[in-house]
Design a protein around this motif. Structure first.
Motif, PDB file in Angstrom:
ATOM      1  N   LEU A 196       0.860  -1.181   0.000  1.00 17.88           N
ATOM      2  CA  LEU A 196       0.000   0.000   0.000  1.00 17.88           C
ATOM      3  C   LEU A 196       0.898   1.233   0.000  1.00 17.88           C
ATOM      4  N   GLN A 245       1.679   5.537  -1.661  1.00 14.78           N
ATOM      5  CA  GLN A 245       1.218   6.784  -2.251  1.00 14.78           C
ATOM      6  C   GLN A 245       1.417   6.746  -3.766  1.00 14.78           C
ATOM      7  N   ASN A 246       0.490   7.327  -4.483  1.00 12.05           N
ATOM      8  CA  ASN A 246       0.507   7.246  -5.944  1.00 12.05           C
ATOM      9  C   ASN A 246       1.329   8.393  -6.550  1.00 12.05           C
ATOM     10  N   GLU A 281      -1.888  -1.649  -3.925  1.00 14.55           N
ATOM     11  CA  GLU A 281      -2.759  -0.491  -4.133  1.00 14.55           C
ATOM     12  C   GLU A 281      -1.997   0.807  -3.943  1.00 14.55           C
ATOM     13  N   HIS A 309      -2.677   5.147  -3.543  1.00 13.72           N
ATOM     14  CA  HIS A 309      -3.685   6.142  -3.179  1.00 13.72           C
ATOM     15  C   HIS A 309      -3.111   7.539  -3.381  1.00 13.72           C
ATOM     16  N   PRO A 310      -3.957   8.534  -3.606  1.00 10.96           N
ATOM     17  CA  PRO A 310      -3.448   9.904  -3.778  1.00 10.96           C
ATOM     18  C   PRO A 310      -2.773  10.378  -2.498  1.00 10.96           C
ATOM     19  N   ILE A 339      -7.185  11.108   3.207  1.00 12.50           N
ATOM     20  CA  ILE A 339      -8.179  10.072   2.893  1.00 12.50           C
ATOM     21  C   ILE A 339      -8.423   9.167   4.103  1.00 12.50           C
ATOM     22  N   PHE A 378      -8.420   5.643   5.550  1.00 11.94           N
ATOM     23  CA  PHE A 378      -7.757   4.390   5.245  1.00 11.94           C
ATOM     24  C   PHE A 378      -8.563   3.159   5.678  1.00 11.94           C
ATOM     25  N   PHE A 406      -9.089   0.531   2.995  1.00 13.42           N
ATOM     26  CA  PHE A 406      -7.838  -0.150   2.657  1.00 13.42           C
ATOM     27  C   PHE A 406      -7.511  -1.219   3.694  1.00 13.42           C
ATOM     28  N   THR A 450       4.993  -0.639   3.092  1.00 14.79           N
ATOM     29  CA  THR A 450       4.601   0.695   2.639  1.00 14.79           C
ATOM     30  C   THR A 450       5.793   1.639   2.627  1.00 14.79           C
ATOM     31  N   ASN A 489       4.839   4.861   2.595  1.00 17.03           N
ATOM     32  CA  ASN A 489       4.129   6.063   3.045  1.00 17.03           C
ATOM     33  C   ASN A 489       4.918   6.805   4.103  1.00 17.03           C
ATOM     34  N   ASP A 538       0.085  10.626   5.885  1.00 16.18           N
ATOM     35  CA  ASP A 538      -0.496   9.414   5.295  1.00 16.18           C
ATOM     36  C   ASP A 538      -0.110   8.166   6.081  1.00 16.18           C
TER      37      ASP A 538
END
Length: 411
Positions: free
Chosen positions: A177, A179-180, A208, A210-211, A216, A218, A221, A235, A237, A241
């Motif tokens: 998981l 960040q995009n 996955e 995510h922006p 957001i 979570f 998720f 991650t 992240n 986030d």
């Protein structure tokens, strides 16, 4: 027989008293370009303090060049375009040394702009130190003679992490998981590639993106991670986030091991402490909470002054390498300093390290550390929580890097 890097560092230390020359007493101004406002501003402000603190502690007689370092902050708001605006403002104000780290997109923009500036104005070149942007392309396809990275890149970190995870025979299913944006996408890519080499039987049961930094929820998720049957979560992240993701895991009682790049950054240890050690957390990084030697003393002093943890240990290496290069070439001119930095061995916070001449990637070792209660062997508490990141395994930098794909254009 002593390690060759250690022999070199010893010789350099013995030469220190002879190194003071024309540059002694000069002021070296460094422009720090990173987010100082917005959702990741807390990370940027802590990083700026780290660089300013190290510059202050290593000024004048405290460094072999005898120079005075001054670090000024420029807010790029996390944007590549704002980074270019900040870079132009810094150059217009006479800054010849640039430091940046939060965001590979911003790093690529700065590196390219610095290279173009130096080609247009070779009499006033600028040198760029990247302390945290980990896109491997920055020292490969997008490499620049004027760019020096003093963090390990994502490929190096994933080599360390997957080697650590691969020896756990019960591990079969992993969820990714991230960040995009470039960094999160590369965490996914490099994990898959490295784990396929180490343990092809390990399944990625979720991947996955995510922006980033939009606040957001979570919760969905976390539910998908639970439903996937994943036995571990990986991650890249960071900042808000990562904190929000951890808090969602805590609320839903998901306690599978979390492997992360940045759980030691501002605010995250406090979030982790809410569930103690019920959530197993492993950090993959070039440092941990309980580094020994001078950096440990500096970390304690930083905490006393700012009420925050020192997390950007790369600031120590950045100031140290500049001082040693300036002492060796007896100048603060970026062109002469850059020529010396290329391939240079110097003593970093964790021992002798080398800036590889082929691509200007620091050959940096990586620790896997575990979130646990403080104990007599690991006494330095993260954010005064009573918990800490204790090292469980160390990987030498030379064993993590692959061959360089950099086609460097040298002046």
């Amino acid at each position: 027989m002593k390690h060759p890097l250690r022999r070199f560092a010893l010789v350099a230390a013995l030469m220190w008293p002879l190194a003071l020359w024309a540059q002694q007493g000069q002021t070296v101004r460094i422009a720090f370009i990173d987010p100082l406002s917005g959702p990741s501003g807390d990370i940027g402000r802590n990083s700026l303090k780290s660089w300013q603190f190290m510059a202050e502690r290593k000024n004048g007689a405290a460094n072999p060049a005898g120079v005075r370092f001054v670090v000024a902050g420029f807010d790029n708001k996390g944007s590549p375009q704002e980074s270019l605006n900040a870079l132009k403002a810094a150059i217009d104000q006479g800054f010849r040394y640039i430091v940046q780290g939060n965001g590979s997109g911003a790093a690529a923009a700065i590196s390219d702009a610095v290279t173009r500036h130096n080609a247009r104005d070779p009499e006033h070149p600028v040198l760029y130190i990247n302390y945290a942007a980990m896109d491997p392309a920055l020292t490969n396809e997008k490499c620049s003679y004027w760019h020096f990275r003093i963090d390990a890149d994502t490929g190096m970190k994933m080599q360390a992490l997957t080697r650590f995870m691969a020896v756990q025979p019960a591990l079969q299913k992993v969820f990714l998981l991230n960040q995009n944006y470039a960094h999160g996408q590369q965490v996914s890519r490099y994990f898959r590639e490295a784990m396929a080499q180490q343990r092809p039987d390990v399944q990625v049961v979720g991947d996955e993106l995510h922006p980033p930094f939009l606040g957001i929820d979570f919760t969905p998720f976390v539910q998908r991670i639970r439903d996937s049957g994943a036995q571990a979560l990986v991650t890249g992240n960071w900042g808000a986030d990562l904190r929000d993701m951890i808090q969602a895991m805590q609320r839903q009682g998901l306690t599978i091991p979390l492997y992360a790049y940045y759980p030691g950054l501002v605010g995250t240890p406090t979030a982790l402490a809410e569930s103690g050690v019920r959530l197993p957390v492993y950090q993959v990084a070039y440092n941990h909470s309980n580094q020994e030697g001078p950096i440990g003393e500096l970390a304690t002093a930083f905490r006393q002054r700012y009420g925050e943890d020192l997390t950007v240990y790369a600031a120590y290496d950045g100031i140290e390498m500049l001082a040693h290069a300036m002492a060796h070439v007896r100048s603060t001119e970026p062109a002469r300093v850059a020529a010396r930095l290329s391939g240079m061995i110097f003593r970093g916070f964790s021992g002798p390290v080398q800036l590889r001449a082929d691509d200007h990637q620091l050959q940096k070792g990586i620790y896997i550390s575990r979130w646990q209660k403080v104990d007599p062997r690991h006494p330095r508490s993260a954010e005064d929580t009573g918990y800490t990141f204790a090292p469980v395994q160390y990987f030498e930098g030379a064993g993590l890097t692959g061959p360089s794909r950099c086609q460097m254009q040298r002046p």
